[in-house]
Design an enzyme around this catalytic site. Structure first.
Site, PDB file in Angstrom:
ATOM      1  N   THR A 128      42.514  14.594 -16.226  1.00 16.28           N
ATOM      2  CA  THR A 128      42.738  14.116 -17.509  1.00 16.28           C
ATOM      3  C   THR A 128      42.524  14.314 -18.880  1.00 16.28           C
ATOM      4  O   THR A 128      42.013  15.774 -18.679  1.00 16.28           O
ATOM      5  CB  THR A 128      41.975  13.351 -17.170  1.00 16.28           C
ATOM      6  N   TYR A 152      33.487  10.860 -15.693  1.00 13.56           N
ATOM      7  CA  TYR A 152      34.300  11.604 -15.268  1.00 13.56           C
ATOM      8  C   TYR A 152      34.787  12.443 -16.022  1.00 13.56           C
ATOM      9  O   TYR A 152      35.557  13.409 -15.238  1.00 13.56           O
ATOM     10  CB  TYR A 152      35.325   9.521 -16.100  1.00 13.56           C
TER      11      TYR A 152
END
Length: 343
Positions: A128, A152
């Protein structure tokens, strides 16, 4: 016409973890369309069984279950793993960091251990742009410092580091693809974003356009951008899935090489531009509610896709904001039919 990678497959199976989820289910379709053998592994916590084609072998379970994973790898002659399984909601990662370090890092460690023992030579990882944190410059290259600002992002960055160490010690190569903002749905209506309470802007906006939400929050109107709202790089999920198949071709062609690449179009749209696009496509008007900035949101996050374009024969087919919105809207309507039929 889809961007269809070549079928340089060895005939082995590609195991797609999280293959009943949003991006994973599109990767399954892209693999099948490219003539690949596919099997899906998903715990169905956020995935949906209806998203997996009936003729694709499906296994419900935990990727940390070494006994089950080892059996699947052997029985299906798995030659590559595409790993999408994980948790993806940034605010939740701040509230419950241990869940993210468990799901995204710890369980990937277990999956990698099974893959190493099973002799799987290729591993493709769903990373990501959140690993970059709040970059000082935009567009973002693969050399931009990685400074995550939430669990995250850290959970994904730790996995990237782990992959690099694993392939240095074992006969495996990997590709980590750092996604920017994934949106849209399969143009043929076979799958799409189905998660309840999803936080993706285009998903939220088409829900509002169909009356499933009263309004859309615009978080921050005073950024140093043309209209004051945050700018993001939106990539169609089917183009992203095609990139994964090309990446697998590249890993097979050069087993000694691993890759880390951004996945985006290199062009940004503001929040208001996205909402205007939804209005154009629907002929309606979404209610906008202006809200304060959220902590840690960069003003702009746009990819530099030069590396992926020079490394893979990847030619995006859906690089058009209105088309991305139209496909998302088409799926949202179809999802309502699916939900009505199952209730």
């Amino acid at each position: 016409m889809n961007d269809m990678p070549s079928t340089a497959s060895s005939g082995k199976t590609v195991l797609v973890t999280g293959g009943a989820g949003y991006i994973g289910s599109h990767a399954v379709l892209a693999l099948r369309d490219a003539g690949r053998k596919v099997a899906v592994f998903d715990n169905l916590v956020t995935g949906f069984r209806f998203a997996v084609p009936d003729d694709v072998p499906f296994f419900e379970g935990d990727i940390a279950d070494d006994e089950l994973v080892t059996r699947i790898l052997a029985e299906h002659d798995v030659g590559a793993i595409m790993h999408f399984a994980g948790s993806v909601v940034v605010p939740e990662s701040v509230e419950n960091p241990l869940k993210y370090y468990d799901n995204n890092t710890g369980r990937t460690r277990a999956l990698l251990a099974s893959a190493v023992r099973g002799g799987v030579p290729h591993f493709i990882f769903s990373s990501t742009a959140a690993t970059y944190g709040v970059p000082e410059t935009s567009p973002v290259t693969e050399q931009t410092p990685q400074q995550p600002i939430n669990p995250y992002g850290w959970s994904k960055l730790f996995t990237e580091r782990m992959l690099a160490d694993v392939v240095a010690a074992h006969p495996m190569n990997y590709c980590a693809l750092r996604y920017f903002n994934v949106a849209g749905a399969d143009p043929e209506g076979r799958t799409g974003q189905s998660t309840k309470g999803a936080t993706h802007l285009i998903k939220v906006a088409v829900e509002a356009a169909l009356g499933k939400r009263e309004s859309v929050g615009v978080y921050g109107t005073d950024y140093d951008t043309p209209d004051g709202t945050g700018v993001r790089d939106y990539i169609h999920v089917s183009d992203l899935a095609a990139a994964h198949v090309h990446a697998l071709d590249a890993l097979e062609a050069q087993p000694g090489r691993s890759l880390t690449m951004n996945c985006g179009y290199g062009r940004g749209f503001s929040v208001l531009e996205v909402l205007d696009a939804v209005d154009r496509v629907t002929g309606g008007r979404i209610e906008r509610v202006m809200e304060p900035r959220r902590a840690g949101d960069p003003a702009a996050l746009v990819s530099d896709p030069a590396l992926i374009r020079s490394t893979l024969p990847w030619q995006p087919q859906h690089d058009d904001l209105d088309r991305i919105v139209a496909h998302a809207l088409q799926w949202e309507r179809r999802l309502g039919e699916i939900q009505d039929a199952s209730s």
